[in-house]
Design a protein around this motif. Structure first.
Motif, mmCIF file in Angstrom:
data_model
loop_
_atom_site.group_PDB
_atom_site.id
_atom_site.type_symbol
_atom_site.label_atom_id
_atom_site.label_comp_id
_atom_site.label_asym_id
_atom_site.label_seq_id
_atom_site.Cartn_x
_atom_site.Cartn_y
_atom_site.Cartn_z
ATOM 1 N N TRP A 111 0.811 -1.218 0.000
ATOM 2 C CA TRP A 111 0.000 0.000 0.000
ATOM 3 C C TRP A 111 0.841 1.262 0.000
ATOM 4 O O TRP A 111 0.374 2.291 -0.482
ATOM 5 N N ILE A 112 2.061 1.197 0.489
ATOM 6 C CA ILE A 112 2.950 2.367 0.402
ATOM 7 C C ILE A 112 3.252 2.647 -1.069
ATOM 8 O O ILE A 112 3.214 3.805 -1.516
ATOM 9 N N VAL A 161 1.367 1.864 -3.585
ATOM 10 C CA VAL A 161 0.132 2.360 -4.190
ATOM 11 C C VAL A 161 -0.068 3.831 -3.851
ATOM 12 O O VAL A 161 -0.422 4.643 -4.720
ATOM 13 N N LEU A 162 0.163 4.202 -2.591
ATOM 14 C CA LEU A 162 0.008 5.607 -2.197
ATOM 15 C C LEU A 162 1.003 6.500 -2.931
ATOM 16 O O LEU A 162 0.647 7.604 -3.365
ATOM 17 N N LEU A 163 2.238 6.038 -3.081
ATOM 18 C CA LEU A 163 3.225 6.799 -3.853
ATOM 19 C C LEU A 163 2.795 6.915 -5.317
ATOM 20 O O LEU A 163 2.911 7.988 -5.932
ATOM 21 N N LEU A 193 -0.278 6.704 -6.523
ATOM 22 C CA LEU A 193 -1.442 7.590 -6.614
ATOM 23 C C LEU A 193 -1.038 9.048 -6.434
ATOM 24 O O LEU A 193 -1.559 9.937 -7.118
ATOM 25 N N GLY A 194 -0.101 9.296 -5.524
ATOM 26 C CA GLY A 194 0.399 10.660 -5.340
ATOM 27 C C GLY A 194 1.050 11.180 -6.608
ATOM 28 O O GLY A 194 0.818 12.333 -7.009
#
Length: 180
Positions: free
Chosen positions: A2-3, A5-7, A9-10
């Protein structure tokens, strides 16, 4: 996972907002929508009956949004943006499904590559059906791999959004016949 994915998406959000692009072809669909909502029918020029779009489902979705009193132009951009972000999430799910257990750590690369792809960031909020069609295609691939009955729904939407959706459907039928 998920890290990553968050990167991803950011990065996708940053790129899409920085590009701030609306494709001029989207205004073809917008004109059909505007004429329909004005009571003139699904036409480009009032009084002429010529179909000039290949994204029937997207046009009808924008008509529906406009009939609710919402700004369908802004909605098309926001929806495309959201579906582009959804493609990033689906890419991780497909990678986790496809990679063997011992190689799943490589799955973090997939959403990063997808989310930082300039084409995805450029075309997703452009007002066209591009992100919606890509999302339905990628979702169809995931559902095909999962053997999920919702595959029929995503393929139907893909066909409604673009004629090429029939090609995607046909390819998955061939895969079903050959693989399973």
């Amino acid at each position: 996972y998920w890290i990553a994915v968050l990167l991803a998406l950011g990065g996708f959000v940053y790129l899409a907002v920085s590009l701030n692009f609306v494709q001029d072809d989207a205004y073809i669909s917008y004109r059909y929508v505007a004429n329909y909502l004005n009571g003139d029918g699904l036409v480009f020029n009032v009084g002429e009956r010529v179909e000039g779009f290949t994204n029937f489902g997207w046009v009808i979705l924008m008509v529906f949004i406009g009939s609710l009193g919402l700004d369908y132009i802004v909605a098309s951009q926001l929806l495309g943006f959201a579906l582009g972000a959804g493609i990033v999430l689906l890419s991780l799910m497909i990678a986790l499904r496809m990679l063997p257990e011992r190689e799943r750590h490589f799955a973090v690369l997939v959403p990063l590559l997808v989310g930082l792809n300039m084409s995805l960031a450029y075309w997703s909020p452009a007002g066209l059906e591009t992100a919606a069609f890509a999302f339905m295609t990628v979702a169809s691939l995931l559902l095909f791999l999962q053997r999920n009955w919702l595959l029929a729904l995503t393929l139907t939407w893909a066909v409604w959004l673009r004629p090429e959706g029939a090609l995607v459907t046909g390819l998955l039928i061939v895969c079903e016949a050959v693989i399973y």
